[in-house]
Design an enzyme around this catalytic site. Sequence first.
Site, short mmCIF file in Angstrom:
data_model
loop_
_atom_site.label_atom_id
_atom_site.label_comp_id
_atom_site.label_asym_id
_atom_site.label_seq_id
_atom_site.Cartn_x
_atom_site.Cartn_y
_atom_site.Cartn_z
CG HIS A 100 41.75 58.67 43.19
ND1 HIS A 100 41.88 57.34 42.89
CD2 HIS A 100 42.68 58.93 44.14
CE1 HIS A 100 42.84 56.82 43.63
NE2 HIS A 100 43.33 57.76 44.41
CG ASP A 114 39.96 57.17 39.96
OD1 ASP A 114 41.04 57.45 39.43
OD2 ASP A 114 39.85 56.64 41.08
CG MET A 127 37.11 55.97 50.87
SD MET A 127 38.09 56.07 49.35
CE MET A 127 39.10 54.60 49.48
CD GLU A 181 46.27 54.30 51.19
OE1 GLU A 181 45.18 54.82 50.87
OE2 GLU A 181 46.85 53.46 50.49
CE LYS A 241 53.28 52.86 47.71
NZ LYS A 241 52.89 53.10 46.31
CD GLU A 245 47.75 49.75 49.65
OE1 GLU A 245 46.99 50.70 49.41
OE2 GLU A 245 48.59 49.33 48.84
CG HIS A 289 50.93 51.39 51.27
ND1 HIS A 289 50.09 52.48 51.20
CD2 HIS A 289 50.98 50.89 50.01
CE1 HIS A 289 49.66 52.63 49.96
NE2 HIS A 289 50.19 51.67 49.22
CG ASP A 300 43.32 51.05 50.84
OD1 ASP A 300 42.09 51.15 51.02
OD2 ASP A 300 43.99 51.90 50.22
CG ASP A 315 52.79 49.87 45.38
OD1 ASP A 315 52.23 48.93 45.97
OD2 ASP A 315 52.23 50.93 45.11
CG ASP A 374 48.87 48.24 44.73
OD1 ASP A 374 49.04 48.30 45.96
OD2 ASP A 374 48.91 49.25 44.00
CG ASP A 420 44.43 50.52 46.82
OD1 ASP A 420 44.31 50.48 45.59
OD2 ASP A 420 45.10 51.38 47.42
C1 GLT Z 1 46.92 54.71 44.61
C2 GLT Z 1 47.67 54.24 45.82
C3 GLT Z 1 46.78 53.68 46.84
C4 GLT Z 1 45.86 54.69 47.45
C5 GLT Z 1 44.89 55.23 46.48
C6 GLT Z 1 44.11 56.36 47.14
S1 GLT Z 1 45.54 55.65 44.98
O1 GLT Z 1 46.48 53.62 43.86
O2 GLT Z 1 48.63 53.28 45.41
O3 GLT Z 1 47.44 52.99 47.83
O4 GLT Z 1 45.09 54.06 48.43
O5 GLT Z 1 44.59 57.60 46.81
MN MN Z 2 45.81 52.21 49.11
MN MN Z 3 49.35 50.51 47.21
#
Ligand code: GLT
Ligand code: MN
Ligand code: MN
Length: 389
Positions: A56, A59, A90, A183, A185, A219, A222, A247, A257, A259, A289
């Site tokens: 980002h 970042d 990306m 993306e 979510k 993702e 998500h 992702d 969430d 991850d 991700d």
């Molecule tokens: C953040 C989010 C991710 C996105 C990223 C891109 S940032 O961590 O949870 O799923 O892909 O903005």
């Molecule tokens: Mn993501």
């Molecule tokens: Mn995520």
Amino acid sequence: MTMSFTPRPEHRFTFGLWTVGNPGRDPFGAPVRSVLSPVEIVHLLADVGAYGVNFHDDDLVPIDASPAKRKKIIAEFRKALADTGLVVPMATTNLFGDPAFRDGAFTSSAPRVRAYALQKTMRAIDLGVSLGAKIYVFWGGREGSETDAGKNLLEAQKWMREAVNFLCGYVRNQGYDLKFALEAKPNEPRGDIFLPTTGAMLAFIGTLDRPEMVGVNPEVAHEHMAGLNFTHAVAQAWDAGKLFHIDLNDQAFGRYDQDLRFGSHNIKSAFFLVKFLEEVGYAGSRHFDAHAYRTSDAEDVKAFAKGCMRTYLILKEKAEKFCADREIQGLLEEIFEDDGAMDRFKGKFAPKKAKALKSHSFDRAALGKRGQPYERLDQLVVDLLLGVR
Ligand code: GLT
Ligand code: MN
Ligand code: MN
């Protein structure tokens, strides 16, 4: 077949600066790991064998950095890329962290915030493209609501569309070779996020001025948060020619969430995903991700990153074994068996075909008697994944 599971550039494994750089902050506790600089993260990723690094805008360059500081950071980052051979496939904009975006960015109710979000994104696109990005992700973490009492849902859709159209125009006008990936979510950090699934994003893309410039970045976590089958969403995106990026991570159904490290929770769904991506020949980044458990120290973060890639490669090999397995292939032949009797009804509509099909006599009872050996087939998959096959 490789037995070493060593990541190589052709595997296109990438990580975000925010992933291995995650210091372990959560809503209940402070960071547990020291913050790494972008240069340190690039070296860490090179050490573990990644191909690329994504970021980002914030970042890489803090939102309040002076022009001189910005220049220095970018120069150092560029040098780290050159020293390690890592690439930047990306980039994306942080449109969720700053308090200005507390009620959304492109769909904020405040015109000034919407305009600022566009400005920030154009600048971030310039930065991403200057470092080599060919894909630009939009994750609208704050585009949504907790209560619909204060949102005009149709205006929000319109603002979102106007923003993406505006930015497509910007990219074309600049002559950039860049595509967008949206993306989805379903929630977190907003109570409900607009366009909550990959399917919703695909439908939205069809309403844009330049749909060919825009695809999706699904993702794992998500879609799992929404209780959905991720591989089905990926297949729909692929079928639409819209799988521009992906992702990879993991997520227990019904949880917040998480991850998690790729494949760490739902090995079987991760297998079907990898099998799908490899079989269709998806050539884009395999972007992780995800972030390490909060319990990890710096060394364990490396184990996390290696684990994401290793699991992908193990599952890739398992997918090859699935294809080469005679018993599995025999069952698949049985399942898809076709004696050609229905060929005359197949394909495009034609009045004669429809007439013949309407008058054809089917043995409905016989159709209902035929089962499928999915239990046998699935157990073979389980045997394969558990390493006894
Ligand atoms: C953040 C989010 C991710 C996105 C990223 C891109 S940032 O961590 O949870 O799923 O892909 O903005
Ligand atoms: Mn993501
Ligand atoms: Mn995520």
